[in-house]
Design a protein around this motif. Structure first.
Motif, PDB file in Angstrom:
ATOM      1  N   LEU A 300      18.142  -5.641 -35.776  1.00  0.00           N
ATOM      2  CA  LEU A 300      19.266  -6.544 -35.556  1.00  0.00           C
ATOM      3  C   LEU A 300      18.954  -7.867 -36.237  1.00  0.00           C
ATOM      4  N   ALA A 301      19.893  -8.382 -36.965  1.00  0.00           N
ATOM      5  CA  ALA A 301      19.669  -9.629 -37.697  1.00  0.00           C
ATOM      6  C   ALA A 301      20.094 -10.834 -36.871  1.00  0.00           C
ATOM      7  N   GLY A 302      19.614 -12.002 -37.288  1.00  0.00           N
ATOM      8  CA  GLY A 302      20.052 -13.262 -36.693  1.00  0.00           C
ATOM      9  C   GLY A 302      19.841 -13.337 -35.203  1.00  0.00           C
ATOM     10  N   LEU A 303      20.910 -13.666 -34.480  1.00  0.00           N
ATOM     11  CA  LEU A 303      20.818 -13.850 -33.035  1.00  0.00           C
ATOM     12  C   LEU A 303      20.537 -12.556 -32.286  1.00  0.00           C
ATOM     13  N   GLY A 304      20.594 -11.430 -33.004  1.00  0.00           N
ATOM     14  CA  GLY A 304      20.204 -10.163 -32.386  1.00  0.00           C
ATOM     15  C   GLY A 304      18.769 -10.210 -31.885  1.00  0.00           C
ATOM     16  N   LEU A 305      17.932 -11.058 -32.521  1.00  0.00           N
ATOM     17  CA  LEU A 305      16.549 -11.224 -32.062  1.00  0.00           C
ATOM     18  C   LEU A 305      16.517 -11.722 -30.617  1.00  0.00           C
ATOM     19  N   LEU A 306      17.391 -12.679 -30.301  1.00  0.00           N
ATOM     20  CA  LEU A 306      17.429 -13.200 -28.929  1.00  0.00           C
ATOM     21  C   LEU A 306      17.812 -12.110 -27.940  1.00  0.00           C
ATOM     22  N   LEU A 307      18.752 -11.257 -28.328  1.00  0.00           N
ATOM     23  CA  LEU A 307      19.153 -10.149 -27.462  1.00  0.00           C
ATOM     24  C   LEU A 307      17.982  -9.206 -27.209  1.00  0.00           C
ATOM     25  N   LEU A 308      17.257  -8.854 -28.257  1.00  0.00           N
ATOM     26  CA  LEU A 308      16.130  -7.929 -28.099  1.00  0.00           C
ATOM     27  C   LEU A 308      15.003  -8.574 -27.297  1.00  0.00           C
ATOM     28  N   LEU A 309      14.760  -9.859 -27.483  1.00  0.00           N
ATOM     29  CA  LEU A 309      13.754 -10.557 -26.690  1.00  0.00           C
ATOM     30  C   LEU A 309      14.157 -10.600 -25.216  1.00  0.00           C
ATOM     31  N   ALA A 310      15.457 -10.764 -24.963  1.00  0.00           N
ATOM     32  CA  ALA A 310      15.934 -10.743 -23.587  1.00  0.00           C
ATOM     33  C   ALA A 310      15.682  -9.371 -22.952  1.00  0.00           C
ATOM     34  N   VAL A 311      15.925  -8.314 -23.714  1.00  0.00           N
ATOM     35  CA  VAL A 311      15.657  -6.959 -23.202  1.00  0.00           C
ATOM     36  C   VAL A 311      14.169  -6.785 -22.930  1.00  0.00           C
ATOM     37  N   MET A 312      13.339  -7.284 -23.848  1.00  0.00           N
ATOM     38  CA  MET A 312      11.889  -7.214 -23.640  1.00  0.00           C
ATOM     39  C   MET A 312      11.478  -7.936 -22.367  1.00  0.00           C
ATOM     40  N   GLY A 313      11.991  -9.153 -22.196  1.00  0.00           N
ATOM     41  CA  GLY A 313      11.648  -9.935 -21.014  1.00  0.00           C
ATOM     42  C   GLY A 313      12.102  -9.267 -19.741  1.00  0.00           C
ATOM     43  N   PHE A 314      13.301  -8.677 -19.766  1.00  0.00           N
ATOM     44  CA  PHE A 314      13.826  -8.016 -18.578  1.00  0.00           C
ATOM     45  C   PHE A 314      12.933  -6.832 -18.179  1.00  0.00           C
ATOM     46  N   GLY A 315      12.536  -6.027 -19.161  1.00  0.00           N
ATOM     47  CA  GLY A 315      11.678  -4.879 -18.871  1.00  0.00           C
ATOM     48  C   GLY A 315      10.322  -5.296 -18.336  1.00  0.00           C
ATOM     49  N   ALA A 316       9.712  -6.289 -18.994  1.00  0.00           N
ATOM     50  CA  ALA A 316       8.399  -6.766 -18.538  1.00  0.00           C
ATOM     51  C   ALA A 316       8.485  -7.359 -17.143  1.00  0.00           C
ATOM     52  N   GLY A 317       9.557  -8.115 -16.867  1.00  0.00           N
ATOM     53  CA  GLY A 317       9.724  -8.696 -15.539  1.00  0.00           C
ATOM     54  C   GLY A 317       9.943  -7.639 -14.469  1.00  0.00           C
ATOM     55  N   MET A 318      10.736  -6.632 -14.779  1.00  0.00           N
ATOM     56  CA  MET A 318      11.015  -5.570 -13.817  1.00  0.00           C
ATOM     57  C   MET A 318       9.749  -4.827 -13.412  1.00  0.00           C
ATOM     58  N   ALA A 319       8.792  -4.726 -14.326  1.00  0.00           N
ATOM     59  CA  ALA A 319       7.539  -4.019 -14.032  1.00  0.00           C
ATOM     60  C   ALA A 319       6.627  -4.811 -13.098  1.00  0.00           C
ATOM     61  N   GLY A 320       6.829  -6.137 -12.995  1.00  0.00           N
ATOM     62  CA  GLY A 320       5.897  -7.000 -12.270  1.00  0.00           C
ATOM     63  C   GLY A 320       5.653  -6.625 -10.819  1.00  0.00           C
ATOM     64  N   PRO A 321       6.688  -6.514  -9.965  1.00  0.00           N
ATOM     65  CA  PRO A 321       6.441  -6.175  -8.559  1.00  0.00           C
ATOM     66  C   PRO A 321       5.766  -4.815  -8.379  1.00  0.00           C
ATOM     67  N   SER A 322       6.133  -3.829  -9.194  1.00  0.00           N
ATOM     68  CA  SER A 322       5.499  -2.510  -9.097  1.00  0.00           C
ATOM     69  C   SER A 322       4.030  -2.582  -9.497  1.00  0.00           C
ATOM     70  N   ARG A 323       3.735  -3.409 -10.476  1.00  0.00           N
ATOM     71  CA  ARG A 323       2.342  -3.632 -10.894  1.00  0.00           C
ATOM     72  C   ARG A 323       1.508  -4.135  -9.724  1.00  0.00           C
ATOM     73  N   ASP A 324       2.024  -5.120  -9.003  1.00  0.00           N
ATOM     74  CA  ASP A 324       1.273  -5.696  -7.887  1.00  0.00           C
ATOM     75  C   ASP A 324       1.122  -4.703  -6.739  1.00  0.00           C
ATOM     76  N   MET A 325       2.143  -3.891  -6.495  1.00  0.00           N
ATOM     77  CA  MET A 325       2.049  -2.858  -5.460  1.00  0.00           C
ATOM     78  C   MET A 325       1.059  -1.769  -5.861  1.00  0.00           C
ATOM     79  N   LEU A 326       1.016  -1.462  -7.146  1.00  0.00           N
ATOM     80  CA  LEU A 326       0.079  -0.448  -7.633  1.00  0.00           C
ATOM     81  C   LEU A 326      -1.361  -0.895  -7.399  1.00  0.00           C
ATOM     82  N   ILE A 327      -1.636  -2.176  -7.665  1.00  0.00           N
ATOM     83  CA  ILE A 327      -2.980  -2.706  -7.437  1.00  0.00           C
ATOM     84  C   ILE A 327      -3.310  -2.664  -5.945  1.00  0.00           C
ATOM     85  N   ARG A 328      -2.344  -3.038  -5.112  1.00  0.00           N
ATOM     86  CA  ARG A 328      -2.562  -3.017  -3.661  1.00  0.00           C
ATOM     87  C   ARG A 328      -2.912  -1.603  -3.195  1.00  0.00           C
ATOM     88  N   ALA A 329      -2.218  -0.607  -3.730  1.00  0.00           N
ATOM     89  CA  ALA A 329      -2.479   0.781  -3.333  1.00  0.00           C
ATOM     90  C   ALA A 329      -3.860   1.245  -3.774  1.00  0.00           C
TER      91      ALA A 329
END
Length: 400
Positions: A300-329
């Motif tokens: 994706l050209a131009g501002l499409g980069l911001l869209l893809l970065l937003a998707v990246m951030g959303f995925g990484a953020g969504m994994a966070g709570p499960s990561r902490d629960m996995l360590i607890r287990a």
């Protein structure tokens, strides 16, 4: 809810001080002391080196004396580091301030997670961990505005002194609300563990023989290598590969962090309803890795980069709570502080190594490969999380 809120304040404070002697003040410090950006970058190296060493051992202290006094010590370190940096007569004394701030930073994850595990019921832990992650992102977001804003309006010394005052304010709030930070509910587990050690049935390092602990450490290293690349070099990639202006490139990290916080909110909701933490992590990071591949391919050209970065951030953020629960287990009973301390030291090591690796790629003209490597590290993190989940699932019936 009170405990979750005050631990959120604690975590936001620690992330704010990640940037105390970092990029927001680099232009002011470079001018004041006539030093290179390489010398300034070493301030962060000192910070995260000390933090990694301290974090690996801080859990032992937390399991011995409890989390609350260690928390107060850590924030006091931040205050002293900020005030000493504000009064720095020569540049090299800033390295001592950075080391002191790293000393304070190294204890926060074993402290915060010990308190949350002691005081928050398991059905609400996913929510607690998502709030914990969001407030950390808010601390990162607030620091540049606070420090650079005050430095531009007055001076960098006033900015650092104001940061010291902010640390004291945080300490005052957390001390006044100390009843919400009491982790004595874990005292029985800790006492049983110490008794077992005295009887020769176990030792304080026994948890380190658990392969799941080191897989969790590796998971943190891989995910932080990816985050370190984005924090350090995403604006540069936007400028060199996508033709962004300097002003637009400066919004890259803000977009990533804000959308990551939204992902954490959803991740907290999901983890409260599904206990296959490794599966949630796999889906979330796969989304993020796919977006990274598309960025590397310039799909994706131009501002499409911001869209893809937003998707990246959303995925990484969504994994966070499960990561902490996995360590607890995966953690051994009575050794939560030690496990979180050792595992989270992988975060600091990743933040130390990432700038060197991705800086080398930039220096050798491989700008387009940075996000390809991000995707590789996120894929390795998925495989590591799956191995942790498999081992934890196998161990659960035996423990029962």
């Amino acid at each position: 809810m009170a405990t979750i809120s005050f631990i959120g304040l604690s975590h936001g404070t620690s992330h704010f001080f990640h940037l105390l002697l970092a990029a927001p003040l680099f232009p002011f410090l470079a001018q004041a002391f006539s030093v290179s950006y390489t010398q300034l970058g070493l301030l962060m190296t000192v910070f995260f080196t000390v933090s990694a060493i301290v974090q690996a051992g801080a859990g032992f202290v937390v399991d011995r004396v409890g989390a609350r006094p260690v928390l107060y010590f850590a924030i006091s370190c931040f205050a002293v580091a900020a005030f000493s940096a504000a009064a720095a007569p020569v540049f090299w004394t800033l390295y001592a301030s950075a080391a002191l701030a790293g000393l304070g930073n190294g204890v926060f994850h074993p402290v915060n997670y010990s308190i949350l595990n002691a005081r928050v019921a398991k059905p609400r832990l996913g929510h607690a961990f998502s709030v914990h992650g969001i407030t950390g992102n808010l601390g990162w977001a607030a620091a540049p505005v606070f420090l650079a804003g005050i430095a531009a309006a007055t001076s960098w010394r006033h900015a650092l002194a104001a940061a010291g005052c902010a640390a004291l304010a945080s300490l005052a709030v957390l001390f006044s609300q100390r009843r919400h930070l009491d982790d004595s509910a874990l005292a029985a587990q800790r006492a049983a563990e110490r008794q077992s050690q005295k009887a020769g049935e176990s030792n304080a390092l026994a948890f380190m023989a658990n392969p799941a602990v080191w897989m969790c450490w590796t998971f943190f290293f891989f995910t932080t290598m990816a985050v370190g690349a984005i924090q350090s070099f995403a604006p540069t990639v936007a400028t060199l590969e996508y033709g962004f202006s300097a002003e637009l490139s400066s919004t890259i990290i803000t977009v990533y962090m804000v959308v990551s916080a939204l992902g954490m909110l959803l991740g907290g909701w999901v983890v409260a309803r599904f206990d296959r933490y490794d599966g949630i992590i796999a889906v979330a990071l796969a989304i993020s890795a796919l977006a990274a591949v598309l960025i590397a391919m310039k799909a994706l050209a131009g501002l499409g980069l911001l869209l893809l970065l937003a998707v990246m951030g959303f995925g990484a953020g969504m994994a966070g709570p499960s990561r902490d629960m996995l360590i607890r287990a995966a953690a051994t009973k009575g050794a939560l502080g030690r496990v979180y301390g050792v595992v989270y030291s992988g975060l600091d090591v990743g933040l130390m190594v990432a700038p060197a690796l991705f800086g080398w790629l930039l220096d050798h003209g491989h700008t387009n490969k940075i996000f390809a490597f991000v995707a590789v590290f996120q894929t390795l993190a998925i495989l590591t999380a799956w191995r942790v989940g498999s081992r934890t699932a196998q161990a659960a019936p035996a423990a029962a």
